[in-house]
Write an enzyme that holds these catalytic residues in place. Structure first.
Site: not given
Length: 547
Positions: A19, A146, A187, A189, A222, A353, A380, A519, A521
């Site tokens: 986002l 990761d 702060t 983390p 900071k 689905g 669908c 689809h 959407e």
């Protein structure tokens, strides 16, 4: 040549990198720049096409047939730039490409290693189309630290070193947790996340900090001091009532200005945010509410239907109403009467689905909508279930079913109104498939044309008879049952250009009952709602006044 913005995440996942990237892209567009957004995912699947919706959420399909991460949906919805197959890559795809080259002998007998071969493959991907836009935004999936993300972080480090100074920028999204017991915004983390990033050779130019409340000046200073960024490059990202408030909220925080300052672009064009002010106005200033049921099989994870939920919101914006979604598990209707769950609602949507679970429940939902004259949109699999329901209850085919759910059943024991699609036309070429093909990337994927029947409800909704929509399916309604179904009131109002593949059905003598094989959407945007969703919500609005 494009300027590159690399967006990374730290502390925890699901903070909203996608986002933030999409909102930044929208802000740069508002200043007159061209943008393209990309997603680099560290997982080893070649693409998300074979992943469970519970595992990954929805699969977003591009016009050119790529199955991609759902964040590409956010990119399209915020910028209107159609995503391409070259806008999404995973570790699986990278390693697959590298190994294919090794097998062909492209590396001339060298030992294949993560550095330089894997990192070079990632850099080559990032470079695609770099001369087409002003800004290229690349989001790195996962969280810093990761192990599977290390090749991507190393690749973007090398990439920035190879480019001219000032052509690349790093934005890091982190969490500032609020500890209620002490009443403090922490702060530490974020400091540790930036330390981890710097240990692999990357230094953020901009910090985007997710928090539930505003960041006090003391904490901003900071963070700036310990993370080595300018105070005005510490951007607060507070929780919002709607994701579509993000561009305006980030602009108020100075995100776009911080980016332009980091690139040394001065004076910068002033932004035109009229589009987003109108979007926010339509969200908050509504004329009533409609309640729409989504009867699906993955309702425990709303991200499985992310684009559908957003397209309904867009349809609501087009009609100045709030759309309240009721999530209903289709399996409920296999043991219970559908009426108590659905009769108080204004419209019913049955999404796509795979697999048999919940399909009889979807059929009952379609039957309820048809018989009670409630607006219905089947997408669908939702269209296929509507056709099976009509065949059973309107056209005297009590044994109507789909080949998808009848594996190993003697064809003489059921009527396959939905069959496994074995061939179709793509452009000027014929595509053929068999049931023994690999599952990944073998469906009818991407944008295909369709021709609508003059005077049909869908033609009225679209305002024309020629459309292009995105598909993702391997089973299809059999055209040979068209005449029998149309005699009994189910019209085939949209077909492929060659007339062989049903694309749309609609019920005669019903206020709004439509099933589509594609689809819709995937192409809806807040500033350009998809015509089918806009008309569906309009019908729901009319229904709400009858209840």
């Amino acid at each position: 040549m494009a300027r590159f913005i690399f967006i990374t995440g730290g502390v925890v996942s699901s903070l909203g990198k996608g986002l933030a990237s999409a909102a930044l892209g929208a802000l740069l567009q508002a200043r007159g720049y061209t943008v393209r957004l990309r997603k680099l995912d560290p997982y080893l699947n070649v693409d998300p096409g074979t992943m469970s919706p519970f595992e990954h959420g929805e699969v977003f399909v591009t016009d050119d047939g790529a199955e991609t991460d759902l964040d590409l949906g956010h990119y399209e919805r915020f910028t209107g730039v159609a995503a391409r197959s070259t806008d999404s890559i995973s570790s699986g795809r990278v390693y697959s490409n590298v190994l294919e080259k090794e097998r062909r002998g492209d590396y001339l007998g060298k030992t294949i290693q993560v550095i330089p071969h894997v990192t070079n493959e990632i850099k080559d991907f990032i470079r695609i189309g770099e001369d087409e836009v002003d800004f290229m935004l690349c989001e790195i999936g996962g969280t810093v630290g990761d192990i599977e993300g290390l090749p991507f972080f190393e690749a973007i480090r090398q990439f920035a070193q190879e480019k001219e100074r000032g052509q690349c920028l790093f934005m890091h999204l982190t969490l500032l947790p609020f500890i209620k017991a002490s009443g403090e915004l922490k702060t530490k983390p974020t400091q540790h996340s930036v330390k981890e990033l710097r240990s692999i050779g990357l230094a953020p130019d901009i910090l985007v900090c997710r928090s539930e409340s505003p960041i006090p000046t003391k904490e901003r200073e900071k963070l700036a001091l310990f993370c080595n960024v300018r105070p005005d490059a510490v951007i607060a990202a507070q929780d919002l009532k709607s994701i579509y408030e993000a561009p305006l909220a980030y602009h108020r925080e100075g995100m776009d200005q911080a980016v332009l300052d980091a690139f040394g672009i001065s004076p910068a064009p002033k932004p035109n945010l009229d589009r987003w002010e109108d979007v926010v106005d339509r969200i908050h200033n509504t004329d009533g509410e409609v309640r729409v049921a989504i009867v699906g099989k993955y309702t425990q994870l709303e991200d499985a239907y992310k684009s559908i939920a957003e397209a309904l919101t867009h349809g609501g914006m087009a009609n100045r109403v709030k759309v309240r979604i009721e999530w209903i598990d289709a399996e409920v209707f296999e043991n219970e009467d559908a009426a108590p769950h659905l009769e108080r609602l204004n419209a019913i949507l049955v999404p796509g689905g795979f697999g048999e679970r919940g399909t009889e429940g979807k059929i009952k939902a379609a039957q309820f909508a048809r018989e009670r004259k409630i607006p219905y949109l089947g997408i669908c699999l939702g269209m296929q279930m509507a056709v099976i329901e009509a065949a059973r209850n309107m056209a005297d085919m009590g044994d109507a079913a789909s080949e998808e759910f009848s594996e190993g059943v003697d064809p003489r024991n059921f009527t396959p109104v939905v069959y496994h699609l074995k061939e179709w036309v793509q452009g000027n070429a014929k595509v053929t498939r068999t049931k023994s093909d690999d599952k990944g990337g073998t469906m009818r994927l991407g944008a295909y044309d369709a021709v609508l029947t003059e005077g049909s409800r869908v033609a009225q909704a679209y305002g024309g008879i020629a459309i292009e929509e995105r598909h993702r399916h391997r089973y299809e309604v059999d055209i040979k049952y068209r005449e029998q179904l149309e005699k009994n009131g189910l019209l085939f109002s949209g077909l492929s250009p060659d007339g062989r593949l049903p694309e749309i059905v609609e019920a005669k003598d019903h206020p709004w009952y439509i099933g589509v094989q594609f689809h819709p959407e995937l192409k809806s945007k807040p500033f350009a709602p998809h015509p089918l969703f806009a008309d569906f919500v309009r019908a729901a609005k009319e229904q709400s006044r009858l209840v």
